[in-house]
Enzyme design. Sequence first.
Site, short mmCIF file in Angstrom:
data_model
loop_
_atom_site.label_atom_id
_atom_site.label_comp_id
_atom_site.label_asym_id
_atom_site.label_seq_id
_atom_site.Cartn_x
_atom_site.Cartn_y
_atom_site.Cartn_z
N ARG A 45 -15.09 -15.81 -9.33
CA ARG A 45 -14.74 -14.39 -9.50
C ARG A 45 -15.99 -13.51 -9.52
O ARG A 45 -15.99 -12.41 -8.97
CB ARG A 45 -13.94 -14.21 -10.79
CG ARG A 45 -13.35 -12.80 -10.95
CD ARG A 45 -12.56 -12.70 -12.25
NE ARG A 45 -11.40 -13.57 -12.24
CZ ARG A 45 -10.20 -13.17 -11.87
NH1 ARG A 45 -9.98 -11.94 -11.46
NH2 ARG A 45 -9.18 -14.03 -11.90
N MET A 82 -4.07 -6.78 -7.42
CA MET A 82 -3.44 -7.78 -8.26
C MET A 82 -4.40 -8.81 -8.85
O MET A 82 -4.04 -9.96 -9.09
CB MET A 82 -2.33 -8.50 -7.46
CG MET A 82 -1.26 -7.57 -6.93
SD MET A 82 -0.53 -6.51 -8.21
CE MET A 82 0.32 -7.73 -9.19
N ARG A 83 -5.62 -8.39 -9.13
CA ARG A 83 -6.57 -9.27 -9.81
C ARG A 83 -7.22 -8.51 -10.95
O ARG A 83 -7.54 -7.32 -10.81
CB ARG A 83 -7.65 -9.77 -8.83
CG ARG A 83 -7.15 -10.84 -7.88
CD ARG A 83 -8.17 -11.19 -6.82
NE ARG A 83 -9.41 -11.72 -7.35
CZ ARG A 83 -9.60 -12.99 -7.70
NH1 ARG A 83 -8.61 -13.87 -7.60
NH2 ARG A 83 -10.76 -13.41 -8.15
N LEU A 134 -10.05 -7.25 -13.32
CA LEU A 134 -11.47 -6.94 -13.12
C LEU A 134 -12.26 -7.25 -14.39
O LEU A 134 -11.81 -6.96 -15.50
CB LEU A 134 -11.63 -5.47 -12.75
CG LEU A 134 -10.98 -5.07 -11.42
CD1 LEU A 134 -11.00 -3.56 -11.25
CD2 LEU A 134 -11.68 -5.75 -10.24
N GLU A 142 5.53 7.21 -9.16
CA GLU A 142 4.16 6.76 -8.95
C GLU A 142 3.50 7.53 -7.81
O GLU A 142 2.34 7.95 -7.91
CB GLU A 142 4.15 5.27 -8.60
CG GLU A 142 4.47 4.33 -9.73
CD GLU A 142 4.49 2.89 -9.30
OE1 GLU A 142 4.64 2.02 -10.16
OE2 GLU A 142 4.36 2.61 -8.08
N ASP A 152 -4.71 -2.76 -19.18
CA ASP A 152 -3.79 -1.64 -19.35
C ASP A 152 -4.04 -0.88 -20.65
O ASP A 152 -3.11 -0.32 -21.24
CB ASP A 152 -2.33 -2.11 -19.29
CG ASP A 152 -1.98 -2.75 -17.96
OD1 ASP A 152 -2.54 -2.31 -16.93
OD2 ASP A 152 -1.17 -3.69 -17.93
N HIS A 174 0.17 1.90 -13.81
CA HIS A 174 0.96 0.83 -14.40
C HIS A 174 2.43 1.22 -14.38
O HIS A 174 2.78 2.35 -14.76
CB HIS A 174 0.52 0.57 -15.85
CG HIS A 174 1.25 -0.56 -16.48
ND1 HIS A 174 1.07 -1.86 -16.11
CD2 HIS A 174 2.21 -0.57 -17.46
CE1 HIS A 174 1.86 -2.64 -16.83
NE2 HIS A 174 2.56 -1.89 -17.65
N GLY A 225 0.77 -1.24 0.00
CA GLY A 225 0.00 0.00 0.00
C GLY A 225 0.80 1.28 0.00
O GLY A 225 0.36 2.28 0.57
N SER A 241 2.44 5.06 -15.66
CA SER A 241 1.28 5.66 -16.34
C SER A 241 0.05 5.53 -15.46
O SER A 241 -0.21 4.47 -14.89
CB SER A 241 1.01 4.93 -17.66
OG SER A 241 2.17 4.81 -18.46
N ASN A 247 -6.21 3.24 -12.74
CA ASN A 247 -5.15 2.30 -12.44
C ASN A 247 -3.80 2.97 -12.68
O ASN A 247 -3.69 3.94 -13.43
CB ASN A 247 -5.26 1.05 -13.31
CG ASN A 247 -4.25 -0.01 -12.92
OD1 ASN A 247 -4.05 -0.29 -11.74
ND2 ASN A 247 -3.59 -0.61 -13.90
#
Length: 224
Positions: free
Chosen positions: A66, A91-92, A94, A175, A146, A110, A13, A137, A108
């Site tokens: 899921r 880390m999943r 969507l 970031e 992405d 990346h 985090g 990004s 998001n």
Amino acid sequence: MPLKIAILASGSGTNAQAMMDKAAAGILDVDIRLVLSNRPGAGVLERARKAGVPRAVLDHTAFADRAAHEAAMVEKLRESEAEIIVLAGYMRLLTPLFLGAFPGRVLNLHPALLPSFPGTHGGADALAYGVKLSGCSVHFVEEKMDGGPLIIQAAVPVIAGEALESLMRRIHAMEHRIYPQALQWLAQGRIRVEGRQVYLAPAPGETVRPDGDWFVWPPLERGF
């Protein structure tokens, strides 16, 4: 009114921490309504606790599939009344079920300069390829991984032969600056999307233009 956001995270985090720190300092005009993780032991949950931010866990392994997990996530996020869903090391992948519940409202980060090197190993792939510039990004999330419209990017130099950890330290530092900046522009109502183009309205009395040899575009503003 502050922009209401919810943060989805699976790991330690650090990007969530950058947002919480800037919000606490009065630099980032957001109300973090919820930090939601799919991992019970994720470090981001302790960071949220220390910051006094609401937190919750929906362990994906406890759901039949899921779709069931995402349906529970959507319910929890709607309860939070978040206007923007912020993926910060979630880390999943969507599915359309989730994205359809928040159209145009999921962001998001990346760790590469999209559209180059998409996927879960963007930084490592860029280093292995031998690029001279890598970076990070912030983009809107669409069904293609992405592949959504880009809001802001930052570039960092890549040193031939360096360790991945060295490159990622520089990427992570940027970031922690560009993600809160993107959220601040949204909070100010300055972002407009037309197709793949994301337009940033200037701050009052200013223009959005390069000022020297920028490695970040659009340029960072005061405090970021």
